[in-house]
Design an enzyme around this catalytic site. Structure first.
Site, mmCIF file in Angstrom:
data_model
loop_
_atom_site.group_PDB
_atom_site.id
_atom_site.type_symbol
_atom_site.label_atom_id
_atom_site.label_comp_id
_atom_site.label_asym_id
_atom_site.label_seq_id
_atom_site.Cartn_x
_atom_site.Cartn_y
_atom_site.Cartn_z
ATOM 1 N N ILE A 103 -3.759 0.645 9.573
ATOM 2 C CA ILE A 103 -4.399 0.375 8.292
ATOM 3 C C ILE A 103 -4.524 -1.133 8.100
ATOM 4 O O ILE A 103 -3.603 -1.888 8.382
ATOM 5 C CB ILE A 103 -3.583 0.995 7.146
ATOM 6 N N VAL A 141 3.453 7.256 3.012
ATOM 7 C CA VAL A 141 3.228 7.354 4.451
ATOM 8 C C VAL A 141 1.796 7.001 4.821
ATOM 9 O O VAL A 141 1.553 6.347 5.832
ATOM 10 C CB VAL A 141 3.593 8.770 4.955
ATOM 11 N N GLU A 142 0.840 7.411 3.999
ATOM 12 C CA GLU A 142 -0.562 7.186 4.326
ATOM 13 C C GLU A 142 -0.969 5.718 4.197
ATOM 14 O O GLU A 142 -1.679 5.197 5.057
ATOM 15 C CB GLU A 142 -1.459 8.036 3.410
ATOM 16 N N SER A 143 -0.566 5.061 3.128
ATOM 17 C CA SER A 143 -1.080 3.711 2.881
ATOM 18 C C SER A 143 -0.023 2.696 2.475
ATOM 19 O O SER A 143 -0.334 1.523 2.317
ATOM 20 C CB SER A 143 -2.135 3.759 1.767
#
Length: 203
Positions: free
Chosen positions: A59, A101-103
């Site tokens: 990311i 967890v995602e970002s």
């Protein structure tokens, strides 16, 4: 009262899938594992949360973002989570765990696959839930929670399958006989979110 995420335990946790497809979690590597066999292990939770998301999603800040809107307060995000939870009946702790967890709470996060925002919505998912600005926390979090609610219904509330589908897609879970698909990213993702979720619930 805003939902505040408690700190993750201060220890490296590693995950390994053995030959029988069992998932093994450990915070201690033997001498042989530290040398010749360490490649079999993947870091699940990193000490001090140096970066939960970058290892898996690469990311990065959106180079086309408006710098003036690039930083969102935890209060704003907590408000968005509370609102989305109220509208979808998805546990706010689960929404926070997915965001973590995602970002890692970066509202401008963009993955190499094009997933965007706090809950890393793919463009097709964003369109399906009428998201006009994936970097807006309220829109992004609501759409992510709506997707989780959809997956909750599809998989009869099975949290493991819900998270596997959030990462790999519901068709992939169905194709693999209602089990976690045999993709290392997904096999790492599911226990990572579950670990954060349980810690948030315990806190």
């Amino acid at each position: 009262m805003p939902f505040l995420a408690p700190p993750i335990a201060q220890a490296d946790i590693y995950i390994q899938q053995d030959t029988s497809e069992q998932i093994v979690l450990t915070n201690i590597l033997s001498d042989s594992e530290q040398t010749n066999q360490r490649v079999r292990y993947e870091l699940l939770i990193e000490n001090e949360i140096r970066s939960l998301s970058n290892t898996e999603h690469n990311i990065a800040r959106n180079p086309h973002s408006n710098e003036g809107n690039d930083s969102w307060s935890r209060q704003q995000i907590s408000d968005a989570v509370a609102s989305a939870s109220a509208q979808t009946a998805i546990d706010p702790a689960l929404i926070h765990a997915v965001i973590r967890v995602e970002s890692n709470y970066n509202a401008r996060a963009v993955s190499r696959r094009g997933a965007k925002g706090l809950m890393q919505l793919m463009p097709s998912t964003a369109r399906r839930f009428n998201v006009t600005n994936p970097y807006d926390p309220a829109q992004n979090v609501l759409a992510g929670a709506q997707y989780l609610r959809e997956l909750h219904t599809l998989f009869n509330g099975n949290l493991t399958l819900m998270l596997a589908a959030y990462n790999a897609g519901p068709k992939s879970v169905s194709k693999h006989h209602m089990k976690i698909p045999p993709f290392m990213e997904t096999r790492l993702y599911v226990p990572k979110v579950l670990s954060v979720y349980r810690q948030l619930r315990a806190g």
